[in-house]
Design an enzyme around this catalytic site. Sequence first.
Site, mmCIF file in Angstrom:
data_model
loop_
_atom_site.group_PDB
_atom_site.id
_atom_site.type_symbol
_atom_site.label_atom_id
_atom_site.label_comp_id
_atom_site.label_asym_id
_atom_site.label_seq_id
_atom_site.Cartn_x
_atom_site.Cartn_y
_atom_site.Cartn_z
ATOM 1 N N HIS A 187 41.766 34.898 44.263
ATOM 2 C CA HIS A 187 41.348 36.307 44.274
ATOM 3 C C HIS A 187 39.934 36.430 43.732
ATOM 4 O O HIS A 187 39.487 35.625 42.900
ATOM 5 C CB HIS A 187 42.318 37.194 43.490
ATOM 6 C CG HIS A 187 42.454 36.841 42.034
ATOM 7 N ND1 HIS A 187 41.624 37.338 41.057
ATOM 8 C CD2 HIS A 187 43.359 36.050 41.393
ATOM 9 C CE1 HIS A 187 42.009 36.874 39.874
ATOM 10 N NE2 HIS A 187 43.053 36.078 40.047
ATOM 11 N N ASP B 221 38.612 39.341 42.247
ATOM 12 C CA ASP B 221 38.404 40.285 41.156
ATOM 13 C C ASP B 221 38.649 39.632 39.801
ATOM 14 O O ASP B 221 39.365 38.633 39.683
ATOM 15 C CB ASP B 221 39.301 41.520 41.315
ATOM 16 C CG ASP B 221 40.790 41.176 41.396
ATOM 17 O OD1 ASP B 221 41.119 40.162 42.021
ATOM 18 O OD2 ASP B 221 41.608 41.944 40.840
ATOM 19 N N ASP C 153 39.488 32.449 35.399
ATOM 20 C CA ASP C 153 40.371 33.311 36.190
ATOM 21 C C ASP C 153 39.545 34.174 37.138
ATOM 22 O O ASP C 153 39.211 35.304 36.812
ATOM 23 C CB ASP C 153 41.216 34.173 35.255
ATOM 24 C CG ASP C 153 42.314 34.924 35.968
ATOM 25 O OD1 ASP C 153 42.576 34.639 37.145
ATOM 26 O OD2 ASP C 153 42.912 35.805 35.332
ATOM 27 N N GLU D 222 43.880 41.575 42.836
ATOM 28 C CA GLU D 222 45.027 40.863 42.267
ATOM 29 C C GLU D 222 45.314 41.328 40.852
ATOM 30 O O GLU D 222 46.475 41.365 40.426
ATOM 31 C CB GLU D 222 44.751 39.355 42.297
ATOM 32 C CG GLU D 222 45.963 38.485 41.963
ATOM 33 C CD GLU D 222 46.137 38.185 40.478
ATOM 34 O OE1 GLU D 222 47.189 37.642 40.107
ATOM 35 O OE2 GLU D 222 45.220 38.511 39.683
#
Length: 402
Positions: free
Chosen positions: A89, A91, A120, A158
């Site tokens: 993802h 975002d 992340d 996400e």
Amino acid sequence: MTDVSVAGDIESRVLSAIDDDAVVELTTALVQAPSENPGGTESAAVAVLEKACREAGFDVEITEVAPGRPNLTATLAGGDGPGLMILGHSDVVPAGPNWTGDPYRVRRDGDLLIGRGTTDMKGGLAAAVGAMKAIARAIADGHAAVSGPVQLVCTVDEEEHGIGVRDFVGRPSRHEFAGCIVAEPTDMQVVRGCRGASYLEIDITGRAAHSGRPKDGRSAIEAAASVIELIRADQRALDEHLDDLLGAGTWNVGTIAGGQGISVVAPTCSLGVDRRLMPDEDVHRIAEVLRSAIRAARIDTDGITVDVRVTMEMPGFATPADHRLVTTAVDAVTDAGVPTSVGGWSAACDGGFVSRDLGIPSIVLGPGDIHSQAHQPDESIDVADLAVAARTYALSALRLLS
């Protein structure tokens, strides 16, 4: 059957073609294109990823699922057989306070890259691109072939409501897939199962009255306390039946707001509740069971109304320990140079949608650690972890699609 020595030579050629510096550079570029969510600002990061994928010669598709919020799929063509999907993802969570530098200007401290999204999960995206580029180069040179496509899928949203993955699984695919690797940060441990996540909003309406005569009113706060007791009782029941891999579903009342003033019987109260889901659980069914329990306890009578709404759902999943995707990934991580293990994960991810809605066996496997690095000030990732991840993804693809 492929000769072992030939297979080893192919893998060696692909691994030697992985450009570790390019993976670091792409991670840096992705981080320096901020994509905070909430905010709907993923487009700049997706543009960086799109450029890298097009330059590598992949077939790239951009799908705008909301204004300025594009999903990306980048496909390395292979044979007509089932392929390998790598899911990520674009975002990131908001940077928040207490950073020691600009969260969107990557700093290097020894072997660490520091910046929001390094772990992340922009590092995982960059590692996937690095692996796919190396495979593509070996194919172009005639040194390798894959029996199906390798496809990178990068979704938006996400970290919030999953509008990106919901759009993705709702569209027909031109390919079949033998498995999906979600490149979230697991410290390169092979996660074969995740609980899902869901949000419920519980709005309670009572009747205001002067606090000098509280019996003239109906307190929404007192009713909320009774609802919370039902939730606590259900948690105790869940804890009596633990799954060896994922434990049990969990409730958490994360927010509460209500009342009009200290001298007024509270006419309203709202609860924001997180319910973690086991792979076979449906939050809409859970919400209906809660409504029934509220009615049975007569909480919503005599001037009290209770409305229970599901506002977010992310399904869980579990892939058997002996599935080829799992065993291949374990061997790939080990051969990439680090020890690994197989287990479950306390977090949720988009892989649940891919597993449930598309029927694709899924695991989570990526660089960085979700507990010690992700969502924190001075988020960082070790460049060695990026290199291991790129090699793991490459080996997994070659072995699954041999």
